[in-house]
Scaffold this motif. Structure first.
Motif, short mmCIF file in Angstrom:
data_model
loop_
_atom_site.label_atom_id
_atom_site.label_comp_id
_atom_site.label_asym_id
_atom_site.label_seq_id
_atom_site.Cartn_x
_atom_site.Cartn_y
_atom_site.Cartn_z
N GLU A 38 0.90 -1.17 0.28
CA GLU A 38 -0.01 0.05 -0.02
C GLU A 38 0.80 1.44 -0.08
O GLU A 38 0.20 2.46 -0.17
CB GLU A 38 -0.95 0.03 0.88
N GLU A 39 2.17 1.02 0.24
CA GLU A 39 2.88 2.41 0.04
C GLU A 39 2.85 3.08 -1.35
O GLU A 39 2.89 2.29 -2.54
CB GLU A 39 4.47 1.82 0.46
N TYR A 40 3.09 4.39 -1.39
CA TYR A 40 2.97 5.10 -2.69
C TYR A 40 4.27 5.78 -2.76
O TYR A 40 4.42 6.54 -3.83
CB TYR A 40 1.81 5.83 -2.60
N GLN A 41 4.95 5.98 -1.92
CA GLN A 41 6.46 6.54 -2.02
C GLN A 41 7.54 5.75 -1.02
O GLN A 41 7.25 5.04 -0.39
CB GLN A 41 6.37 8.05 -1.42
N ILE A 42 8.65 6.17 -1.62
CA ILE A 42 9.79 5.68 -0.87
C ILE A 42 10.77 6.76 -0.49
O ILE A 42 10.95 7.67 -1.07
CB ILE A 42 10.53 4.70 -1.56
N ASN A 43 11.41 6.82 0.77
CA ASN A 43 12.25 7.79 1.27
C ASN A 43 13.70 7.08 1.03
O ASN A 43 13.99 6.20 1.38
CB ASN A 43 11.96 8.26 2.53
N VAL A 44 14.33 8.13 0.19
CA VAL A 44 15.97 7.63 -0.04
C VAL A 44 17.01 8.09 0.71
O VAL A 44 18.04 7.74 0.36
CB VAL A 44 16.05 7.50 -1.55
N ALA A 45 16.68 8.84 1.62
CA ALA A 45 17.53 9.58 2.61
C ALA A 45 18.57 8.58 3.31
O ALA A 45 19.86 8.59 3.27
CB ALA A 45 16.98 10.40 3.59
N GLN A 46 18.26 7.35 3.75
CA GLN A 46 18.73 6.24 4.47
C GLN A 46 19.75 5.56 3.45
O GLN A 46 20.90 5.60 3.83
CB GLN A 46 17.91 5.24 4.95
N LEU A 47 19.50 5.38 2.18
CA LEU A 47 20.40 4.91 1.22
C LEU A 47 21.15 5.53 0.54
O LEU A 47 22.56 5.47 0.69
CB LEU A 47 19.34 4.37 0.15
N ILE A 48 20.94 7.02 0.67
CA ILE A 48 21.88 8.07 0.34
C ILE A 48 23.10 8.20 1.35
O ILE A 48 24.25 7.95 1.08
CB ILE A 48 21.17 9.50 -0.12
#
Length: 182
Positions: free
Chosen positions: A115-125
């Motif tokens: 059901e997620e519609y977005q992903i936060n890439v801060a941790q990956l960066i």
């Protein structure tokens, strides 16, 4: 990296909304500065200027994120204790899969709820910038081939680390000769 990846609200600038995107390739650019690292406890990096490009490739059942980064981080030299700008560069690919439970897929796969519609890439960066930093922090050599370290500090290091070889007791030398004859 096998874990459900949830949105980090405090770093919402790094949210990528993928639900409304068509299948195909989409590019997102981010500028990482000093304030970015304040959100990560015990960060070894406090100052940086890094350009990050996230290329999202949307497929019907998964996402592929190609993360490219290039820039500099400010580090303290292990040799002379002076600050310097360390160039960094990296490129990594991460696959995002959807599911209620995780399965063993590898280190380059993360899971999010369907059901997620977005992903936060801060941790990956943050992680990819951190692993791009070399283990040994030493000024790069200058164009003339000489060390980029503080010359005064190098002189002091040389002065205090230069030890004269002590003359050994001759009796020990004779015993060592006996051991070497076996």
């Amino acid at each position: 990296m096998q874990h459900f990846f949830r949105t980090v609200e405090k770093l919402s600038t790094y949210n990528i909304l993928f639900k409304g995107l068509k299948e195909g390739t989409h590019v997102f650019d981010f500028q990482i500065g000093d304030s970015f690292f304040e959100h990560f406890e015990n960060s070894l990096i406090n100052q940086a200027a890094v350009k990050v490009q996230v290329t999202l490739e949307k497929h019907s059942s998964f996402l592929a994120l190609q993360i490219r980064l290039e820039g500099t981080v400010k580090l303290m030299c292990d040799r002379c204790l002076d600050w310097y700008d360390q160039p960094i560069e990296d490129q990594e690919t991460v696959f995002v899969k959807f599911g209620e439970t995780e399965s063993e897929e590898g280190d380059d796969v993360i899971w999010i709820l369907p059901e997620e519609y977005q992903i936060n890439v801060a941790q990956l960066i943050y992680e990819y910038i951190s692993i791009s930093v070399p283990l040994k922090h030493v000024h790069p050599d200058r164009n003339d081939g000489k060390s980029g370290c503080d010359p005064e500090m190098l002189e002091k290091l040389e002065k205090y680390t230069h030890h004269e070889v002590e003359k050994t007791d001759e009796r020990w030398d004779e015993l060592k000769k006996l051991l070497n004859n076996n």
